[in-house]
Design an enzyme around this catalytic site. Structure first.
Site, short mmCIF file in Angstrom:
data_model
loop_
_atom_site.label_atom_id
_atom_site.label_comp_id
_atom_site.label_asym_id
_atom_site.label_seq_id
_atom_site.Cartn_x
_atom_site.Cartn_y
_atom_site.Cartn_z
N ASN A 26 -13.98 9.12 -1.50
CA ASN A 26 -14.71 8.02 -2.18
C ASN A 26 -14.29 6.66 -1.34
O ASN A 26 -13.36 6.32 -0.85
CB ASN A 26 -14.12 7.58 -3.38
CG ASN A 26 -14.47 8.88 -4.33
OD1 ASN A 26 -15.38 9.47 -4.50
ND2 ASN A 26 -13.48 8.86 -5.51
N HIS A 29 -6.65 1.91 1.73
CA HIS A 29 -6.38 2.53 3.01
C HIS A 29 -7.24 3.86 3.26
O HIS A 29 -7.68 4.58 2.18
CB HIS A 29 -4.89 3.11 2.83
CG HIS A 29 -4.20 3.52 4.11
ND1 HIS A 29 -3.19 3.08 4.52
CD2 HIS A 29 -4.50 4.48 4.59
CE1 HIS A 29 -2.66 3.64 5.56
NE2 HIS A 29 -3.53 4.47 5.83
N HIS A 58 -8.65 7.14 3.06
CA HIS A 58 -8.07 8.23 2.54
C HIS A 58 -9.27 9.31 1.86
O HIS A 58 -10.07 8.68 1.57
CB HIS A 58 -6.91 7.98 1.78
CG HIS A 58 -7.30 7.63 0.35
ND1 HIS A 58 -7.78 6.27 0.19
CD2 HIS A 58 -7.35 8.21 -0.85
CE1 HIS A 58 -7.98 6.02 -1.07
NE2 HIS A 58 -7.88 7.02 -1.57
N CYS A 64 0.86 -1.15 0.15
CA CYS A 64 0.05 0.03 0.04
C CYS A 64 1.02 1.29 -0.05
O CYS A 64 1.70 1.46 0.90
CB CYS A 64 -1.13 -0.20 0.92
SG CYS A 64 -2.00 1.44 1.27
N CYS A 74 0.44 3.56 3.46
CA CYS A 74 0.95 3.13 4.63
C CYS A 74 2.50 3.96 4.96
O CYS A 74 3.15 4.34 4.01
CB CYS A 74 1.20 1.77 4.84
SG CYS A 74 -0.52 0.85 4.76
N HIS A 89 -3.68 0.68 7.89
CA HIS A 89 -4.20 0.55 6.67
C HIS A 89 -5.78 0.04 6.75
O HIS A 89 -6.38 0.34 5.82
CB HIS A 89 -3.21 -0.76 6.26
CG HIS A 89 -3.89 -1.24 4.81
ND1 HIS A 89 -3.34 -0.51 3.77
CD2 HIS A 89 -4.55 -2.26 4.25
CE1 HIS A 89 -4.02 -1.28 2.65
NE2 HIS A 89 -4.57 -2.21 3.02
N GLN A 109 -9.53 12.79 -1.00
CA GLN A 109 -8.59 13.53 -1.96
C GLN A 109 -9.13 15.18 -2.08
O GLN A 109 -10.23 15.29 -1.37
CB GLN A 109 -9.16 12.85 -3.52
CG GLN A 109 -8.64 11.51 -3.64
CD GLN A 109 -8.84 11.09 -5.06
OE1 GLN A 109 -8.29 11.47 -5.95
NE2 GLN A 109 -9.89 9.90 -4.83
#
Length: 380
Positions: free
Chosen positions: A193, A204, A206, A85, A88, A153, A208
């Site tokens: 998303n 993971h 997150h 990933c 991470c 993660h 944007q």
């Protein structure tokens, strides 16, 4: 409606941040939870190629909208295993996009951006000039950033500790202010998303941020209606809608001191809820410390309720609708979160087919009042 529990409140000091750079020159901003110092020093030894402009934008003369073309994104990382990933921490000899063994929240420039990294002004379209834009693409000016919520993660925004959720809110606000001040940026859009059904390419936790060189089409339509409503009535459109939804009551989900959430009367999606500040504010950067504190509580509360609706996690898009950066839009606009999901039952998704995809005419399978009732019942 369920107010936030007083014990959930968070207080000053404000989370701190520090900017570093990755091996190819991209910015990475490290944010720390309150009372902690951000990562002071990073070293990114990866032999990355120099950055270069990749994408372009083309003007659609029929709709008056810009369309980004980013063919280079075809090679971006797609659902890697956990031990590969890129979000991470860098540890155990494996280098990731985050050159630190530990962190709280990190925002960095996307390695595969739809927009940028160059900044600049797009040509101004108009009846006399639009034909000249046909066949003449412009550079995809702008900035795309990744917001990593946690070094862990596994998990989601819903599972973040409250202090970490508050740090994410601070990161959204700080980046909104910084990006809005960049040359040529017209609209800043933070979003998350969640779920493969939405199209995520990394598991993971997150989000944007897109900083567009033009107001995105939905933001432009909303801004035009907000300006017209203010000019005609002297009232802010979103404030009027919030007051009407509060008075009606049957679509309200929760109410706090500074924010309220409701399922909109004309919801398009089977699951849709808006989280709206009580005070007119154009973007996240304009929120006070107390408002950001409550936002961390209520935003996390909402996504937790969404996850309680079914036996498995629900895919969603959490979209922050901020006003374009022009003065007239900021005078009329009103920040709000729109959280939507195509999930219409335990084992069914709503797909955008002919009416929605081709005509933009939505047909919702679930009444707004029913969705609001289920979200109210999903409180702890």
């Amino acid at each position: 409606m369920t107010p936030p529990a007083p014990a959930e409140r968070v207080t000053t000091p404000v989370p701190a941040h520090r900017t570093h750079h990755l091996a190819d020159g991209r910015e990475a901003v490290f944010f720390s939870d309150r009372g902690a110092a951000p990562v002071a020093r990073v070293s990114d030894p990866r032999p990355l190629d120099p950055r270069s402009g990749h994408g372009e934008v083309r003007f659609d003369r029929l709709t008056g909208e810009w369309v980004a073309v980013a063919a280079h994104r075809q090679t971006r990382t797609y659902l890697p295993p956990a031990d590969q990933c890129p979000l991470c921490p860098s540890a155990g000899g494996r280098e990731s996009e985050i050159p630190a063994e530990d962190f709280d929240v990190v925002v960095f420039e996307n390695r595969f951006p739809s927009l940028g990294p160059e900044l600049g002004e797009l040509p101004a379209p108009g009846p006399a000039a639009e034909r000249s834009l046909w066949g003449a693409p412009s550079p995809a000016y702008g900035r795309c950033e990744v917001v990593v919520f946690t070094p862990e993660h596994r998990g989601s925004f819903a599972s973040l500790p409250l202090e970490r959720a508050r740090t994410v809110v601070e990161a959204w606000a700080q980046r909104t202010e910084a990006l809005s001040a960049m040359a040529g940026i017209r609209h800043v859009f933070p979003f998350e998303n969640r779920g493969e059904q939405i199209g995520v390419t990394l598991h993971h936790p997150h989000g944007q941020i897109y900083a567009y060189p033009y107001p995105a089409p939905h933001a432009a339509r909303l801004a035009a209606r907000s300006r017209a409503h203010l000019q005609e009535t002297g009232r802010a459109l979103m404030g009027e809608v919030l007051a009407d939804e509060t008075a009606a009551g049957d679509r309200m989900v929760l109410a706090g001191e500074h924010f309220s959430a409701y399922v909109p009367y004309a919801a398009r999606w089977p699951l849709e809820v808006h989280l709206v500040p009580h005070r007119q504010v154009p973007d996240l950067a304009g929120l006070t410390g107390a408002e950001r504190d409550e936002l961390a509580v209520l935003h996390r509360d909402l996504v937790q309720r969404v996850d309680r609706l079914y036996t498995t996690p629900t895919p969603y898009i959490a979209a922050w609708h901020q006003t374009p950066v022009t003065a007239a839009d900021r005078e009329a606009g009103w920040l709000h979160l729109q959280l939507t999901s195509p999930r219409r039952s335990e084992d069914k998704l709503k797909f955008l087919a002919g009416s929605e995809a081709a005509m933009g005419a939505f047909v919702n399978d679930v009444p707004a009042e029913q969705t609001a009732a289920r979200l109210r019942e999903a409180a702890r």
